[in-house]
Design a protein around this motif. Structure first.
Motif, mmCIF file in Angstrom:
data_model
loop_
_atom_site.group_PDB
_atom_site.id
_atom_site.type_symbol
_atom_site.label_atom_id
_atom_site.label_comp_id
_atom_site.label_asym_id
_atom_site.label_seq_id
_atom_site.Cartn_x
_atom_site.Cartn_y
_atom_site.Cartn_z
ATOM 1 N N CYS A 156 4.989 5.862 -4.798
ATOM 2 C CA CYS A 156 5.814 4.801 -4.222
ATOM 3 C C CYS A 156 7.129 5.290 -3.641
ATOM 4 O O CYS A 156 7.408 6.468 -3.556
ATOM 5 C CB CYS A 156 6.025 3.694 -5.247
ATOM 6 N N ASP A 157 7.972 4.312 -3.324
ATOM 7 C CA ASP A 157 9.037 4.435 -2.334
ATOM 8 C C ASP A 157 9.917 5.665 -2.476
ATOM 9 O O ASP A 157 9.999 6.491 -1.585
ATOM 10 C CB ASP A 157 9.889 3.169 -2.363
ATOM 11 N N CYS A 223 0.564 -1.496 -3.112
ATOM 12 C CA CYS A 223 0.539 -2.710 -2.312
ATOM 13 C C CYS A 223 -0.100 -2.361 -0.971
ATOM 14 O O CYS A 223 0.087 -1.262 -0.453
ATOM 15 C CB CYS A 223 1.957 -3.236 -2.087
ATOM 16 N N THR A 224 -0.834 -3.284 -0.379
ATOM 17 C CA THR A 224 -1.654 -2.926 0.773
ATOM 18 C C THR A 224 -0.928 -3.020 2.106
ATOM 19 O O THR A 224 -1.498 -2.665 3.132
ATOM 20 C CB THR A 224 -2.919 -3.799 0.827
ATOM 21 N N PHE A 225 0.325 -3.510 2.128
ATOM 22 C CA PHE A 225 1.042 -3.493 3.398
ATOM 23 C C PHE A 225 1.568 -2.081 3.653
ATOM 24 O O PHE A 225 1.615 -1.237 2.758
ATOM 25 C CB PHE A 225 2.169 -4.528 3.420
ATOM 26 N N TYR A 226 1.966 -1.827 4.901
ATOM 27 C CA TYR A 226 2.371 -0.478 5.271
ATOM 28 C C TYR A 226 3.881 -0.344 5.154
ATOM 29 O O TYR A 226 4.616 -0.330 6.133
ATOM 30 C CB TYR A 226 1.900 -0.148 6.682
ATOM 31 N N GLY A 227 4.330 -0.243 3.906
ATOM 32 C CA GLY A 227 5.737 -0.012 3.620
ATOM 33 C C GLY A 227 5.971 1.448 3.293
ATOM 34 O O GLY A 227 5.206 2.336 3.683
ATOM 35 N N THR A 228 7.001 1.707 2.518
ATOM 36 C CA THR A 228 7.377 3.091 2.240
ATOM 37 C C THR A 228 6.327 3.805 1.396
ATOM 38 O O THR A 228 6.048 4.990 1.611
ATOM 39 C CB THR A 228 8.741 3.147 1.536
#
Length: 609
Positions: A156-157, A223-228
C-alpha cells in the motif's frame, strides 16, 4: 524501435546531474558486498542469538554458513485488507527456502497504516511521514547483517516506497518485492462515487453510504481502484523489482502462492554467493527511475509518486526533478483508463492484458528502457509475459496477449486514450505545483475565479454546508504542507467540490497539500511549494483575489499587479499548535522540523552521499 529522444534526453540529464552522488553510492554498495554468507562475519555469540528461535533444520544450515539466508521484512497487519494475506507468507517462504536448501527468517515488521481508515481524520497527518518511518524500521531489521537477500512484503501507499528506500540504503543486499494482489471486484467505483456525492448533499443516509463502502471494500487484497497502492505494484514491475505479471493476481490462490515460492527461488539465485549477483542498488539506476515515471504517465497513476519517486531516486544517489516528470508526460500516451480516470478497476485492467501488454507496447514504441538488469536476470523483455499455472501446478510464463482484450480499459500506443500522460507542472507567482488532468474535462483545464481561502479542509466543508460556495471559485487550502502538518491527503474535499462542479460552477483547488490520484474531475493544483508554513506566496492570498489555474499553459498565479503583489506582506502565521499533539503527532515534531520540500520528495533523508 529506437529509444524516444525525450526519454533518452531525460535519462541522460538525470545521470549527468547525479554523476557524483551516484558514483559514491555505487562505490559504497560495492564495498559492502563482501565474500561468503553474510552471517559468517558474526561472532559465535552473535550467530547463536540469530538462530536461537529457528527450527532445527534451519539451525543446522545457519551454522554451516554456506547456504543463503533470506530476511523477510513484512508489513503484515489485519488493518489493511491488502496486507492481511501476508499473515501466512512467512511460513510459506520458510518452507520454500528449506525445499531449495536454504533458510529464511522474519527480519522484522514495519508499520503499515491504512489511508482509507485515516482519510479526513487526524491520523492522516502521520501518513506521509510513515514512509520514512518504514524505511527506518526496515533498516533496523536488516542491521543484524544476517541476510544474503531480502523479500519485502508490502503493497500500500507509503509502505512500498518506504521499503524500497530501505532496500536502496542496503543496496548491496539483493531484494525482491512480493505482492499479495487485489481483492475481487465488489460494488462498482461509479456506484460508490454517486452515493458519496449524494451523501455530501444530504440526499443519502450514513447507512446507505456504509453499505456501498462495505460492498466496495469487502475482502482481503488491495482496493480495486487505481490509487497509490496499485500504482506501487505497477512501479515494482516496470522497474524490474518483482516477478513479471505478479502485481494483480488475487490473494490466497494457487497461482499467487506459486509466484511467492518463485520469488523465494529467484531471491536465492541472485545473492552474492552465486554467479548472478543482482543487488537493488545496481538495478535502480536512471533507466529504472525513468521507467517508473513512464509507467505512472501511461497508466494515469497516483500523484503521490511525484513525492515517492523523487525520494526513492535520492536513496539511490539520483536527482529526479519535477521537470523530468513534465518532459516525459509530454511524450508518453495514456494507455489505461482505470478508476478514477475511468470506470474500470484493476481486475479489469489485468484481464485486458495488464502489465505484460502495457510493457510490450511501451517497449515496442521506444518509450521504455529495456536494456538494464532486472531481478529476472534479463532486461524488460522478460516482462512481456504473464504467469500461468499448469495442471501439474508448474509455474510458467507465457507471452502476453498481443491485443488488448478490452480497449475501453487498456489500449495500444497507436490508439491511446490521450496523447500525453495528463500531468502538468505549473508555475507562477504562487510558486510551483502539479496538476493531473487525465480525468478532468477539457473545458476545465483553465479555471480563473475569485479565491476563497481556508487554513484547513474542515473549514471548506463547513462553508459548503452553510451554503456559502455558490459562485465560480478557486478554493485555496493552505498550511497543509509537510512542515505545517505532515501533508495529509485532502480527499475529504472531493465530494463537496464535485457537487459544486456538478451544479455548473467553475471550480478549482489550490493547495500545498496532497490529493493523491483520486481527485478525479476537479482541477487541483497540488504540492504547491514553497508551502505556506515556510512563507510561500500562498500564505499571502486573500478572499476575493482572482486566481488562475491553467493546465494548458502550465500556470498557477494570482492576477494582481506585480508591484502590488511584491509589496503585500505575509500575514501573521495562524496558530498551528493543534497539529502538534494528539494521536501521536507530538512524536513527529522532528519530522515536521526536518522534512524537505514537496518537490524534493518531502523526506527526512537527503541524497545518499
Amino acid at each position: 524501435m529506437p529509444l524516444n529522444p525525450t526519454l533518452a534526453a531525460v535519462t541522460r540529464a538525470i545521470a549527468e546531474r547525479s554523476r557524483a552522488t551516484r558514483e559514491r553510492y555505487l562505490d559504497r554498495i560495492a564495498a559492502a558486498r563482501g565474500d561468503g554468507a553474510r552471517r559468517n562475519r558474526l561472532s559465535c555469540g552473535n550467530l547463536a542469538h540469530g538462530f536461537a528461535g529457528c527450527a532445527e533444520l534451519d539451525k543446522e544450515r545457519l551454522r554451516e554458513g554456506v547456504t543463503p539466508n533470506i530476511g523477510i521484512v513484512t508489513a503484515y497487519n489485519d488493518m489493511l485488507s491488502a496486507h492481511q494475506p501476508y499473515e501466512r507468507y512467512p511460513e510459506l517462504i520458510r518452507t520454500a527456502a528449506r525445499d531449495f536448501g536454504a533458510t529464511a527468517e522474519v527480519a522484522g515488521g514495519v508499520p503499515a497504516m491504512c489511508d482509507g481508515v485515516t482519510q479526513g481524520r487526524t491520523g492522516m497527518e502521520l501518513s506521509l511521514f510513515s514512509r520514512d518511518v518504514i524505511a527506518l524500521a526496515s533498516g533496523v531489521a536488516l542491521s543484524h547483517d544476517m541476510f544474503d537477500a531480502a523479500l519485502y512484503l508490502g503493497i500500500c501507499d507509503k509502505i512500498v516506497p518506504g521499503l524500497l528506500i530501505a532496500a536502496l540504503h542496503f543496496g548491496h543486499i539483493p531484494a525482491l518485492f512480493v505482492p499479495a494482489g487485489p481483492m475481487p471486484t465488489g460494488a462498482s467505483n461509479d456506484e460508490k462515487a454517486k452515493v458519496r456525492q449524494r451523501y455530501a448533499e444530504g440526499k443519502a443516509s450514513r447507512a446507505e453510504l456504509l453499505d456501498v463502502e462495505a460492498r466496495s471494500y469487502h475482502a482481503p487484497g488491495t482496493c480495486t481502484f487505481y490509487g497509490t497502492a496499485n500504482s506501487n505494484q505497477m512501479l515494482m514491475e516496470i522497474m524490474g523489482l518483482q516477478l513479471p505479471g505478479s502485481s494483480f493476481v488475487h490473494p490466497n490462490t494457487e497461482l499467487r502462492d506459486a509466484l511467492t515460492v518463485a520469488a523465494v527461488q529467484r531471491a536465492l539465485a541472485i545473492t552474492a554467493l552465486g554467479q548472478n549477483y543482482l543487488p537493488p542498488g545496481r538495478i535502480v539506476g536512471p533507466e529504472a527511475i525513468v521507467n517508473g515515471v513512464v509507467g505512472l504517465h501511461a497508466t494515469g497513476g497516483s500523484t503521490n509518486h511525484l513525492l515517492h519517486l523523487v525520494a526513492i531516486a535520492r536513496a539511490a544517489g539520483l536527482e529526479l526533478t519535477l521537470e523530468d516528470f513534465d518532459a516525459l508526460a509530454g511524450v508518453v500516451p495514456l494507455l489505461a483508463k482505470v478508476y478514477p480516470n475511468g470506470s474500470a478497476d484493476v481486475n479489469q485492467f489485468h484481464a485486458a492484458g495488464g502489465m505484460g501488454f502495457l510493457i510490450a507496447q511501451l517497449l515496442d514504441a521506444g518509450l521504455l528502457h529495456g536494456d538494464f538488469a532486472t531481478i529476472t536476470g534479463a532486461g524488460m523483455d522478460s516482462y512481456r509475459s504473464a504467469p500461468f499455472l499448469e495442471k501439474d501446478k508448474t509455474l510458467h510464463w507465457l507471452p502476453s496477449t498481443a491485443d488488448s482484450m478490452d480497449t475501453s480499459t487498456l489500449r495500444p500506443v497507436a490508439q491511446p486514450f490521450r496523447a500525453d500522460g495528463g500531468l502538468r507542472l505549473l508555475s507562477g507567482n504562487l510558486g510551483r505545483a502539479v496538476i493531473k488532468v487525465s480525468s478532468v474535462p477539457e473545458d476545465r483545464y483553465t479555471i480563473e475565479a475569485p479565491a476563497r481561502v481556508f487554513n484547513d479542509q474542515d473549514a471548506v466543508q463547513k462553508a459548503f454546508d452553510r451554503g456559502e460556495l455558490t459562485e465560480d471559485v478557486v478554493v485555496v487550502v493552505r498550511y497543509q504542507g509537510p512542515r505545517a502538518n505532515g501533508m495529509p491527503e485532502l480527499h475529504k474535499l472531493t465530494p463537496a467540490l464535485g457537487v459544486l462542479q456538478g451544479r455548473g460552477l467553475r471550480v478549482a483547488l489550490v493547495t500545498d497539500g496532497r490529493m493523491s490520484g483520486a481527485s478525479g474531475k476537479i482541477p487541483a493544483a497540488i504540492h504547491l511549494t514553497p508551502e505556506a508554513a515556510c512563507g510561500g506566496a500562498i500564505a499571502k492570498l486573500r478572499d476575493g483575489d482572482r486566481v488562475r489555474v491553467c493546465a494548458v499553459n502550465g500556470r498557477v498565479e494570482v492576477l494582481i499587479d506585480a508591484d502590488e503583489w511584491a509589496a503585500r506582506e505575509l500575514p501573521p502565521k495562524p496558530d498551528l499548535s493543534a497539529n502538534n499533539h494528539g494521536l501521536g503527532r507530538e512524536m513527529f515534531a522532528m519530522f515536521r522540523a526536518q522534512v524537505s520540500t514537496a518537490d524534493t520528495g518531502a523526506t527526512i533523508f537527503g541524497v545518499v552521499e
